[in-house]
Every structure is written in structure tokens, then in C-alpha cells.
Scaffold this active site. Structure first.
Site, mmCIF file in Angstrom:
data_model
loop_
_atom_site.group_PDB
_atom_site.id
_atom_site.type_symbol
_atom_site.label_atom_id
_atom_site.label_comp_id
_atom_site.label_asym_id
_atom_site.label_seq_id
_atom_site.Cartn_x
_atom_site.Cartn_y
_atom_site.Cartn_z
ATOM 1 N N SER A 122 2.014 6.480 -2.217
ATOM 2 C CA SER A 122 2.027 5.213 -1.493
ATOM 3 C C SER A 122 0.611 4.685 -1.258
ATOM 4 C CB SER A 122 2.806 5.404 -0.194
ATOM 5 O OG SER A 122 3.312 4.175 0.209
ATOM 6 N N HIS A 175 11.491 5.686 -1.572
ATOM 7 C CA HIS A 175 10.037 5.816 -1.433
ATOM 8 C C HIS A 175 9.708 7.166 -0.777
ATOM 9 C CE1 HIS A 175 6.064 4.014 -1.037
ATOM 10 N NE2 HIS A 175 6.008 4.435 0.218
HETATM 11 C C1 GTR Z 1 3.891 0.152 3.355
HETATM 12 C C2 GTR Z 1 2.983 -0.699 2.541
HETATM 13 C C3 GTR Z 1 2.929 -0.180 1.149
HETATM 14 C C4 GTR Z 1 2.743 1.321 1.090
HETATM 15 C C5 GTR Z 1 3.426 2.060 2.235
HETATM 16 C C6 GTR Z 1 2.930 3.466 2.513
HETATM 17 O O1 GTR Z 1 4.109 -0.308 4.622
HETATM 18 O O2 GTR Z 1 3.465 -2.008 2.577
HETATM 19 O O3 GTR Z 1 1.933 -0.847 0.401
HETATM 20 O O4 GTR Z 1 1.413 1.653 1.013
HETATM 21 O O5 GTR Z 1 3.286 1.399 3.426
HETATM 22 O O6 GTR Z 1 1.771 3.780 2.340
HETATM 23 O O7 GTR Z 1 3.756 4.242 2.991
#
Ligand code: GTR
Length: 425
Positions: free
Chosen positions: A264, A406
Site C-alpha cells: 500500500s 487490500h
Molecule cells: C489509503 C490510501 C491508499 C493506500 C492506503 C494504505 O487510504 O488512499 O493510497 O496507500 O491508504 O496505505 O493503506
């Protein structure tokens, strides 16, 4: 406007201003027509067709754009780093690994700051080991429940699911992120693992760069980074490179086989680290999305305006001029992937992670293939992604889209080991 409409409008603006616009596009037919800047065309209009021209003309040009216009430049201020091996236990993980904790002590004329590098090195293997190195979100102690891992004293984001309250960690959060870090599995494959808590380097919130390592770099009279200087991602990357400085001195580690890994926001960081620091053998970006592997010009899922509003401290200030102006970007993320060439890079997506634009993540790898070809290195050159849960591996860029959300799962690590085995063995 009547009062009700007024209240709705205020709520809508608030919603947008924290970064999550209601207009997020998840519809492929609404992706704008866009033209990607040509990675092999120099600013002066020269077609780049040799490794020599790539390395001497175009690569430096592209690197400079990312550095000055997005992740930010590293200040020239002298900051020294001392490493102190504070702990070494060779019976960790039921005797399977050696655990080390190394204090990374940063100092400049402005002060001192400390971060802790945690290493697991497999026991009973011959010679120095290849390693994965990455940052984690809540602390080294969250990666594995081992009681030998020290707790950090830095700011941590509150998370009741992980028993983190008042921005401090305690024993209750030991091992809470072990599903993302299958340490025993990695060790048994003959790899070492190094991790640093990213908040030890720079706490992940916007405080105008007053905490963490940024202030050590300020010149006299300076109180925040300049427009082109780095934000937090740039600084986290710098920290990973300093960890590699240490690994180069550790006889148990094969410093030529260190693979930088991140998920991420930390996947954005691992890519930027691998690109800048060519000592890293490879980079892995797990679900890195916008500002990582995903093409910005597709404006699918998270967009530049949204990310810069929600996380104003991640990139440099200059980058905000592309908010809602993706068409003006003189680069896109396929060029970031190209900067990894000729070294291998792995881009991973998750099917349920539309916010990160899996297709855009795949395509940036695809559009990087001409640079690998300059080196005669095969990289995927099919614009259609593979099926879900089917990895497409190549000596250049590798890719998979895992089912699920995710996250970092066992499936991802199985593929990363398979990927690494191809060039470290
Ligand atoms: C989210 C963000 C993403 C990603 C994510 C993370 O809120 O919008 O770009 O980086 O966080 O790092 O878990």
C-alpha cells in the site's frame, strides 16, 4: 440555497475535503482518453534506443522528474547514521532464526533521532542469506508475537482492533500483523527478513514535518521542506536505504540480494526506494495503487487530488499542481517501473482493491517493457492481465492479481518467494 441544501452542501464539501470524493470512478468506460508520455523519448526529442542513452540521458531525466515533481528531493544536509547492534538472540523462533535489533541513530546539528531495525536470519544455512526488507505500519513487535522483540516508543495510529490506544503501543499488540508477515515461512525458505516501523522514521500524519527525521535536515532558519523537497514517502525510502547500509556490514546477509518490499503506501515507498537505490536487487509493490504502480492518467479509483488532500505529507508540495490535472503530468507510473530496469520488479494487486486500480497497476508494468527490452530482458508485453490468482512472472516485471481485498496474504508471499528464487539462487 435553503437551509437543508446548505447543510447537505457543507457535508458534501467536508466529505470531499477529507479526500474521498463521491465521484470516484470505478467504470472502465469512463476512463478518460489519455496519452502516456513516451518513456524512450528524451526531452530533447531523441529516440532512446540503446542502454547507453537510457542510462546516461533518459534515465536521469525521468528520475529527476519523479524526484523534483512527486516524491521530493533529498536535502543535502549532512545527517550521520550510526548502527548499534543492541540485541542478538540466536534461539529465536524455536531456534530456527537469529533475531537482531539494530539501533539506527541519526544525528545532525539539529539533534538526534532513533529507529530500530529488526532482523530475522535463518539458522543452519550456509553463507550469507538473501533478504526481504520492508517497513511496517504499527511496530516491529506486530510482525511476530516473539516476546524478544522490543516495543517502540514512537507515535502509533490508534487502532482498537490491535489494542492501540492513546497513540502508544504495549504488549497487547504483539503479533497483531503476523498474517501479513509469515516470518517462519520466509525463514524456512532460506530468506532473512528485515523490518523497520515506519513511524520510527516519520510518524504518518500531517504535522507540517515537525516530528520524525525531517527536522534533522533543516538548514538554519528552515522549518519545513521546500516545494521540491521530500515528503514522508521520500523519507521512509531514505530510511530503507540506510538500513541497507547496515546490511552491507552484516556478514550474515548477502547485500547483493536484498529485495525491498512494501504494501500500500509502503508499496509506493518500496518502488521509490528500489528506483533510487540501485543496490536493491529487486522491488515488490503489494497493492500500491495511486502514487505507486497505478497509472495516474487513468483516473480510476483514487486520484491525485484525492490522495494529496487526504495525505498532504506523502509527496512534495510541487506534486499538488497535478491535482485534477493528470493530463498535464509529464510522466506516469510506467516510467517509475521502467527505472527499475534491468532489475526485477513485482507488482501485485488484489481483485477487491479497485481503489488501487488493479488494471492501472498491471498496465504500468506493461508499458515498462520497452526499457527491459533495451537490456534484452524479457518482461511481460501483453496488455491483457492474467487471470485472477495466476502469476505472470518474467525476468523483468512480474504480476499477479490475488482474489480478496487490500491486504498481504500467504498467497502473495508464496509468489514473492517463487519470484525471488528465480534470481537469487
Ligand atoms: C489509503 C490510501 C491508499 C493506500 C492506503 C494504505 O487510504 O488512499 O493510497 O496507500 O491508504 O496505505 O493503506
Amino acid at each position: 440555497m435553503n437551509t437543508r441544501k446548505n447543510i447537505c452542501f457543507i457535508f458534501f464539501s467536508l466529505f470531499c475535503s477529507i479526500g474521498y470524493s463521491q465521484e470516484t470512478n470505478y467504470d472502465e468506460s469512463k476512463v478518460p482518453n489519455f496519452e502516456l508520455p513516451k518513456v524512450l523519448l528524451s526531452k530533447s526529442g531523441k529516440d532512446v534506443s540503446s542502454v547507453n542513452d537510457w542510462e546516461n540521458i533518459r534515465r536521469p531525466e525521468v528520475l529527476k522528474m519523479f524526484s523534483e515533481q512527486m516524491y521530493g528531493t533529498v536535502p543535502e544536509t549532512e545527517v550521520s547514521v550510526n548502527f548499534v547492534v543492541r540485541k542478538e538472540i540466536n534461539t529465536a523462533l524455536s531456534g530456527e532464526a537469529t533475531l537482531k535489533e539494530i539501533d539506527m541513530i541519526f544525528s545532525s546539528k539539529n539533534g538526534r533521532h532513533k529507529a530500530s531495525l529488526l532482523l530475522f536470519i535463518p539458522n543452519g544455512v550456509k553463507g550469507p542469506v538473501p533478504m526481504f526488507l520492508g517497513l511496517n505500519f504499527y511496530g516491529n513487535h506486530t510482525v511476530n508475537p516473539s516476546l524478544e522483540i522490543s516495543l517502540h516508543q514512537s507515535f502509533a495510529r490508534n487502532n482498537p482492533n490491535f489494542y492501540i490506544f492513546n497513540n502508544r503501543v504495549d504488549d497487547n499488540s504483539r503479533g497483531v500483523r503476523s498474517s501479513r508477515w509469515p516470518v517462519e515461512y520466509i525463514i524456512r525458505q532460506g530468506y532473512g527478513l528485515g523490518v523497520i516501523y515506519y513511524g520510527d522514521l516519520d510518524p504518518d500524519f500531517d504535522d507540517d514535518f515537525q516530528n520524525g527525521l525531517h527536522p534533522l535536515f533543516y538548514k538554519d532558519g528552515q522549518s519545513r521542506p521546500t516545494e521540491k523537497e521530500w515528503g514522508s514517502i521520500g523519507l521512509w525510502s531514505w530510511g530503507l536505504s540506510r538500513a541497507l547500509d547496515y546490511l552491507e556490514t552484516d556478514v550474515q546477509v548477502d547485500e547483493e540480494k536484498v529485495i525491498v518490499f512494501g504494501h500500500s503506501r509502503l508499496g509506493k515507498t518500496s518502488l521509490w526506494t528500489g528506483v533510487q537505490d540501485e543496490r536493491f536487487a529487486a522491488a515488490i509493490s503489494n497493492d500500491s495503487g495511486c502514487g505507486g504502480a497505478a497509472l495516474s492518467k487513468r483516473e480510476f479509483g483514487e486520484t491525485l487530488q484525492v490522495i494529496n488532500n487526504a495525505f498532504p505529507h506523502w509527496f512534495n508540495d510541487y506534486f499538488t499542481r497535478y491535482n485534477d490535472q493528470e493530463e498535464d503530468l509529464p510522466f506516469d507510473q510506467h516510467m517509475l517501473i521502467s527505472l527499475m530496469a534491468p532489475r526485477p520488479v513485482y507488482i501485485a494487486s488484489a481483485q477487491g482493491d479497485e481503489w488501487a486500480d488493479p488494471k492501472g497497476e498491471y498496465l504500468s508494468g506493461y508499458y515498462a517493457h520497452p526499457v527491459y527490452e533495451l537490456y534484452n530482458i524479457q518482461s511481460y508485453n501483453d496488455p491483457t492481465p492474467p487471470e485472477v490468482n495466476e502469476a505472470r512472472m518474467s525476468p523483468g516485471v512480474s504480476y499477479h492479481m490475488r482474489s480478496g481485498n487490500h491486504d498481504v496474504k500467504q498467497y502473495d508471499w508464496v509468489k514473492y518467494i517463487e519470484f525471488a528464487d528465480r534470481f537469487v539462487r
